[in-house]
Design a protein around this motif. Structure first.
Motif, PDB file in Angstrom:
ATOM      1  N   PRO A   1       8.825  23.336  -0.002  1.00 11.27           N
ATOM      2  CA  PRO A   1       7.906  22.827   1.022  1.00 11.27           C
ATOM      3  C   PRO A   1       6.487  22.729   0.465  1.00 11.27           C
ATOM      4  N   LEU A   2       5.821  21.617   0.736  1.00 12.16           N
ATOM      5  CA  LEU A   2       4.448  21.394   0.291  1.00 12.16           C
ATOM      6  C   LEU A   2       3.663  20.814   1.467  1.00 12.16           C
ATOM      7  N   GLY A   3       3.057  21.671   2.253  1.00 16.31           N
ATOM      8  CA  GLY A   3       2.409  21.194   3.457  1.00 16.31           C
ATOM      9  C   GLY A   3       3.448  20.609   4.400  1.00 16.31           C
ATOM     10  N   ASP A   4       3.210  19.372   4.840  1.00 13.97           N
ATOM     11  CA  ASP A   4       4.172  18.692   5.712  1.00 13.97           C
ATOM     12  C   ASP A   4       5.291  18.031   4.926  1.00 13.97           C
ATOM     13  N   ASP A   5       5.171  18.015   3.605  1.00 18.15           N
ATOM     14  CA  ASP A   5       6.128  17.307   2.758  1.00 18.15           C
ATOM     15  C   ASP A   5       7.160  18.262   2.167  1.00 18.15           C
ATOM     16  N   LEU A   6       8.151  17.690   1.524  1.00 21.23           N
ATOM     17  CA  LEU A   6       9.225  18.467   0.921  1.00 21.23           C
ATOM     18  C   LEU A   6       9.540  17.878  -0.450  1.00 21.23           C
ATOM     19  N   LEU A   7       9.600  18.743  -1.454  1.00 23.44           N
ATOM     20  CA  LEU A   7       9.927  18.315  -2.812  1.00 23.44           C
ATOM     21  C   LEU A   7      11.347  18.733  -3.161  1.00 23.44           C
ATOM     22  N   ALA A   8      12.136  17.767  -3.622  1.00 23.34           N
ATOM     23  CA  ALA A   8      13.458  18.058  -4.169  1.00 23.34           C
ATOM     24  C   ALA A   8      13.359  18.019  -5.692  1.00 23.34           C
ATOM     25  N   VAL A   9      13.662  19.136  -6.333  1.00 14.53           N
ATOM     26  CA  VAL A   9      13.711  19.214  -7.792  1.00 14.53           C
ATOM     27  C   VAL A   9      15.177  19.182  -8.185  1.00 14.53           C
ATOM     28  N   ALA A  10      15.593  18.122  -8.838  1.00 12.15           N
ATOM     29  CA  ALA A  10      17.024  17.918  -9.096  1.00 12.15           C
ATOM     30  C   ALA A  10      17.250  17.473 -10.528  1.00 12.15           C
ATOM     31  N   ARG A  11      18.509  17.517 -10.925  1.00 10.57           N
ATOM     32  CA  ARG A  11      18.915  17.064 -12.260  1.00 10.57           C
ATOM     33  C   ARG A  11      20.286  16.426 -12.159  1.00 10.57           C
ATOM     34  N   PRO A  12      20.597  15.551 -13.094  1.00 13.22           N
ATOM     35  CA  PRO A  12      21.944  14.976 -13.091  1.00 13.22           C
ATOM     36  C   PRO A  12      22.998  16.074 -13.152  1.00 13.22           C
ATOM     37  N   SER A  13      24.054  15.913 -12.395  1.00 10.39           N
ATOM     38  CA  SER A  13      25.096  16.951 -12.366  1.00 10.39           C
ATOM     39  C   SER A  13      25.742  17.142 -13.716  1.00 10.39           C
ATOM     40  N   VAL A  14      25.778  16.076 -14.526  1.00  8.66           N
ATOM     41  CA  VAL A  14      26.300  16.161 -15.891  1.00  8.66           C
ATOM     42  C   VAL A  14      25.291  15.509 -16.798  1.00  8.66           C
ATOM     43  N   LEU A  15      24.635  16.347 -17.640  1.00  7.21           N
ATOM     44  CA  LEU A  15      23.692  15.809 -18.604  1.00  7.21           C
ATOM     45  C   LEU A  15      24.445  15.430 -19.876  1.00  7.21           C
ATOM     46  N   LYS A  16      24.226  14.205 -20.325  1.00  8.48           N
ATOM     47  CA  LYS A  16      24.881  13.742 -21.532  1.00  8.48           C
ATOM     48  C   LYS A  16      23.917  13.826 -22.712  1.00  8.48           C
ATOM     49  N   GLU A  17      24.315  14.531 -23.740  1.00  7.21           N
ATOM     50  CA  GLU A  17      23.501  14.612 -24.938  1.00  7.21           C
ATOM     51  C   GLU A  17      23.739  13.365 -25.762  1.00  7.21           C
TER      52      GLU A  17
ATOM     53  N   LEU B   1       9.299  13.959  -0.470  1.00  4.40           N
ATOM     54  CA  LEU B   1       9.678  13.337   0.795  1.00  4.40           C
ATOM     55  C   LEU B   1       8.606  13.612   1.846  1.00  4.40           C
ATOM     56  N   ALA B   2       8.068  12.527   2.396  1.00  7.99           N
ATOM     57  CA  ALA B   2       7.042  12.648   3.428  1.00  7.99           C
ATOM     58  C   ALA B   2       7.638  12.327   4.791  1.00  7.99           C
ATOM     59  N   PRO B   3       7.222  13.024   5.859  1.00  3.37           N
ATOM     60  CA  PRO B   3       7.772  12.791   7.194  1.00  3.37           C
ATOM     61  C   PRO B   3       7.139  11.558   7.862  1.00  3.37           C
ATOM     62  N   VAL B   4       7.327  10.416   7.233  1.00  4.62           N
ATOM     63  CA  VAL B   4       6.857   9.141   7.772  1.00  4.62           C
ATOM     64  C   VAL B   4       7.981   8.117   7.640  1.00  4.62           C
TER      65      VAL B   4
ATOM     66  N   THR C   1       0.835  -1.201   0.000  1.00  5.48           N
ATOM     67  CA  THR C   1       0.000   0.000   0.000  1.00  5.48           C
ATOM     68  C   THR C   1       0.871   1.253   0.000  1.00  5.48           C
ATOM     69  N   SER C   2       0.419   2.245  -0.769  1.00  6.91           N
ATOM     70  CA  SER C   2       1.212   3.470  -0.890  1.00  6.91           C
ATOM     71  C   SER C   2       0.357   4.730  -0.866  1.00  6.91           C
ATOM     72  N   GLN C   3      -0.958   4.620  -0.808  1.00 11.26           N
ATOM     73  CA  GLN C   3      -1.844   5.791  -0.824  1.00 11.26           C
ATOM     74  C   GLN C   3      -2.363   6.068   0.591  1.00 11.26           C
ATOM     75  N   TRP C   4      -1.973   7.212   1.226  1.00 11.01           N
ATOM     76  CA  TRP C   4      -1.107   8.187   0.559  1.00 11.01           C
ATOM     77  C   TRP C   4       0.103   8.413   1.446  1.00 11.01           C
ATOM     78  N   ILE C   5       1.296   8.337   0.848  1.00 12.78           N
ATOM     79  CA  ILE C   5       2.508   8.678   1.590  1.00 12.78           C
ATOM     80  C   ILE C   5       2.566  10.190   1.811  1.00 12.78           C
ATOM     81  N   THR C   6       2.290  10.937   0.769  1.00 12.54           N
ATOM     82  CA  THR C   6       2.353  12.399   0.853  1.00 12.54           C
ATOM     83  C   THR C   6       0.963  12.984   1.083  1.00 12.54           C
ATOM     84  N   GLY C   7       0.931  14.274   1.419  1.00 14.86           N
ATOM     85  CA  GLY C   7      -0.312  14.949   1.728  1.00 14.86           C
ATOM     86  C   GLY C   7      -0.945  15.636   0.533  1.00 14.86           C
ATOM     87  N   PRO C   8      -2.063  16.327   0.754  1.00 12.03           N
ATOM     88  CA  PRO C   8      -2.816  16.961  -0.334  1.00 12.03           C
ATOM     89  C   PRO C   8      -2.022  17.986  -1.132  1.00 12.03           C
TER      90      PRO C   8
END
Length: 342
Positions: free
Chosen positions: A324-340, A291-294, A170-177
């Motif tokens: 920050p999204l309510g009690d949760d936290l979103l990390a927006v990331a990218r590869p340090s080196v993008l290969k074309e 990331l959810a605080p659970v 079960t995975s609904q819901w790890i994160t909040g609204p």
């Protein structure tokens, strides 16, 4: 020679006209034709693959005598190749246009070079007018040209200890609204949403983009990857867009086919196996980790094998934003080196 006020206004208008065209396999392009006196005498935009390009659309509204000595203002460098339509650079030359102003260089190996062709024919050609606005207009298309495939965002939600589900699955819901609403906004900004057959069979997702109980106007194309059949009663088969099914493990082939269909932004949301496969193949351009605080414990990890056997091989990321999204936290990331892809 710097652009005149009339030419700058014409570029602003051309950028607005470009928005009339569809996003897809070809860029959105607008064009305005000015008389020698600086008056607007024709406008045009590209209406999609196989239709006249913006410059030719505008020229088609004028008689040969009207185009002599005119100025063409275009949001993208007039093309220099023959595909389903002829080269716009030659069309402008043949029309007797004397000056061309465009915002961005065409990055295509085959289609670029129109400016050189026109200069060689004696036209006055200027580039760079409102280039930042023009780049923002077709940023997704430019990314596709750079990568050779659609831009791929891989998303997952996890507990603080890195689990995507509890031990029973079960995975609904790890994160909040707030986090879930953010996901739906990002779905609506994508052209396709991709899951594996495992997710379809386990969760029966609708793969729609919703604003509360209402559907967003733009819906991504649902894409299911995997060998197992999708049940006839699955929710994805009732999606507003016709779903695509790929019985393959060749993710590059899937992305190539999606690109041919005009898809520019892919949102991968379907399970640890598929997310890990995209990352292992080097096909993740953006990572969204919610990331959810659970704490869940157990073995249901958000990612599985991604080809890292030793710390030296770790796939390093650059975090562009912590949101920050309510009690949760979103990390927006990218590869340090993008290969074309070559």
């Amino acid at each position: 020679m710097a652009s005149s006020e009339a030419e700058r206004e014409a570029m602003t208008r051309a950028l607005a006209l470009a928005l009339n065209g569809p996003r897809g396999l070809n860029p959105q392009v607008g064009a305005v034709i000015l008389s020698a006196a600086g008056e607007v005498i024709a406008e045009g935009w590209h209406r999609g693959s196989g239709t006249p390009h913006a410059e030719v659309d505008a020229l088609s509204k004028l008689s040969p005598g009207q185009t002599r000595g005119a100025t063409a203002v275009v949001t993208l460098e007039p093309c220099n190749h023959t595909g389903r339509t002829g080269p716009c650079s030659q069309a402008l030359i043949d029309a007797g246009v004397s000056r061309v102003i465009y915002a961005l260089d065409d990055p295509g190996r085959a289609s670029g070079g129109g400016a050189e062709r026109m200069r060689a024919a004696g036209l006055d050609v200027e580039s760079g007018e409102q280039q930042d606005a023009a780049r923002a207009l077709i940023a997704d298309w430019l990314t596709v040209q750079q990568l050779g495939r659609p831009h791929v965002t891989v998303k997952w939600a996890q507990s603080l200890d890195g689990r995507a589900a509890a031990s029973d699955g079960t995975s609904q819901w790890i994160t909040g609204p707030a986090a879930r609403a953010d996901v739906h906004r990002r779905r609506a900004a994508s052209d396709a949403i991709v899951v594996g057959t495992g997710t379809v069979l386990a969760d029966d997702p609708s793969l729609t983009a919703r604003d509360g109980d209402e559907l967003y106007e733009h819906q991504p194309i649902p894409v299911v990857i995997g060998a197992r059949p999708t049940p006839a009663a699955a929710s994805v088969r009732r999606h507003p867009r016709e779903p695509l099914f790929y019985d393959t493990r060749d993710l590059t082939a899937v992305l190539d086919d999606l690109r041919e269909r005009g898809v520019q932004r892919v949102f991968v949301e379907g399970g640890p196996t598929l997310a890990s496969a995209f990352i292992a193949a080097g096909l993740a351009d953006t990572v969204l980790a919610y990331l959810a605080p659970v704490l869940l414990g157990g073995g249901r990890l958000a990612l599985t094998d991604i080809g890292v056997d030793t710390i030296a091989d770790a796939r390093r990321l650059t975090v562009d934003e912590w949101l920050p999204l309510g009690d949760d936290l979103l990390a927006v990331a990218r590869p340090s080196v993008l290969k074309e892809r070559s």
